[in-house]
Write an enzyme that holds these catalytic residues in place. Structure first.
Site, PDB file in Angstrom:
ATOM      1  N   LYS A 238      44.164  37.192  33.399  1.00 16.42           N
ATOM      2  CA  LYS A 238      45.362  37.371  32.584  1.00 16.42           C
ATOM      3  C   LYS A 238      46.522  36.547  33.112  1.00 16.42           C
ATOM      4  CE  LYS A 238      48.243  41.040  30.616  1.00 16.42           C
ATOM      5  NZ  LYS A 238      48.494  42.502  30.590  1.00 16.42           N
ATOM      6  N   HIS A 307      39.939  49.480  36.005  1.00 13.40           N
ATOM      7  CA  HIS A 307      41.361  49.170  36.182  1.00 13.40           C
ATOM      8  C   HIS A 307      42.055  50.174  37.098  1.00 13.40           C
ATOM      9  CE1 HIS A 307      44.420  46.362  34.937  1.00 13.40           C
ATOM     10  NE2 HIS A 307      45.280  47.333  34.748  1.00 13.40           N
TER      11      HIS A 307
END
Length: 368
Positions: A238, A307
């Protein structure tokens, strides 16, 4: 009306489209999603925007509204519509006021943010809709958080969304040491143990780990470099900038054990590959990881996602006194403000430890 994955011509990067009941892509949405793909926005972001705009177009169809002629009152009705259960949205049943909203305030705000970005894009291309969901105002003089270099732009109008629901702030979920140990011990293969140990120690995202190449791991320096690149398994970093993360000697040893015990002489650049299911040697994919997570949840009773390892690493660093600017660099955040907004939280336990360390509960000058 549905969302469909789209293969881009002469590019390995995928995009998404909203397709009407007639099988034809919704043209204004198609243009906007193509623009997001062209400027290299995350495929996950584009996918989320596609689903959000699909919901909006379904609402417009039910109300026989033109997207260029909607009023602010219509957006208010859209918010109320989103909170209805599917049957209520279709008008099949009456929904009592006591029924819990179908989506949270945070979800509504995310959909409104996607809608505001869509309308701003259309306004920049000549559509007379720029002020529908955003307004411009001078920053307030009192209270509230002010960004870095606020003094330079404090007289400049800033955009604000017209409609925003009040949503409770959700603290990131973190794993305890016992939970992580249970997850690692439940891994039946060194590859899987190394994967979760890597996430727990480095704080990198699952997509960043899945995109790792062997050349990214400097064993002697105990350092792993995260390189943004296009990967065959659709894994994505990202953060747009390359960064290096220091790791422990123990993690490097686990990497070596994995190569010696399971990877062998397999000819692949990728660190994480299919070894125990076909096609052997292909880069490990997101679905394979989440299948593994599902199995580990059943074995351990720990309801987690990859995550959460990142959240846990960041929280541990901050609690152990690592400067927030260092944590921000390790995580690959665009700014320290992002790190502070997500992880700069204190639980009552954290506050008590800090107060006790300062001697706050001993030696009071005033007796009760």
């Amino acid at each position: 009306m549905h969302v469909q994955r789209v293969a881009m011509p002469a590019s390995p990067v995928e995009s998404w489209a909203v397709v009407g009941d007639d099988g034809v892509p919704v043209e204004p949405v198609e243009r906007y999603l193509a623009y997001l793909t062209a400027v290299e926005r995350s495929p996950n972001t584009i996918r989320a925007y596609a689903f959000d705009l699909r919901d909006y177009w379904v609402f417009l169809q039910q109300r026989s509204l033109d997207w260029q002629e909607v009023r602010l009152e219509d957006i208010g009705e859209y918010v109320a519509w989103l909170r209805l259960p599917p049957a209520g949205r279709q008008g099949e049943v009456a929904v009592l006021p006591t029924v819990e909203p179908h989506v949270t305030a945070s979800t509504v705000n995310r959909k409104l943010a996607a809608l505001a970005a869509f309308y701003q894009h259309q306004a920049r291309h000549g559509a007379d809709v720029g002020g529908l969901l955003t307004t411009w105002q001078l920053p307030g003089r009192r209270g509230g958080w002010r960004p870095f270099l606020h003094h330079i732009s404090k007289g400049t109008p800033q955009s604000r969304r017209v409609i925003t629901l009040k949503a409770p702030r959700r603290l990131p979920r973190v794993l305890t040491v016992a939970e992580v140990q249970a997850i690692l011990d439940a891994c039946g293969h060194l590859r899987d143990r190394f994967f979760f140990a890597l996430l727990w120690e480095s704080g990198m995202r699952a997509g960043e780990a899945l995109g790792l190449r062997h050349e990214d791991i400097a064993a002697a320096e105990r350092e792993i470099t995260i390189v943004p690149r296009i990967n065959d398994n659709r894994a994505r970093s990202k953060s747009p900038q390359q960064r290096s993360v220091p790791v422990s000697a123990g993690l490097i040893r686990l990497y070596g054990d994995y190569l010696h015990g399971e990877y062998g002489d397999l000819d692949s650049d990728y660190v994480f590959v299919n070894l125990f299911a076909g096609p052997r040697g292909r880069p490990l994919s997101y679905p394979a990881v989440y299948d593994l997570v599902s199995r580990l949840r059943g074995r351990t009773g720990v309801d987690f996602s990859p995550h959460w390892c990142r959240h846990s690493a960041a929280t541990r660093m901050l609690r152990d006194g690592v400067p927030i600017e260092v944590v921000s660099k390790i995580l690959g955040h665009a700014s320290v403000a992002t790190t502070s907004a997500v992880y700069g939280h204190l639980t009552a336990e954290d506050a008590r430890k800090a107060l006790e360390a300062a001697g706050w509960f001993t030696g009071n000058e005033v007796t009760w």
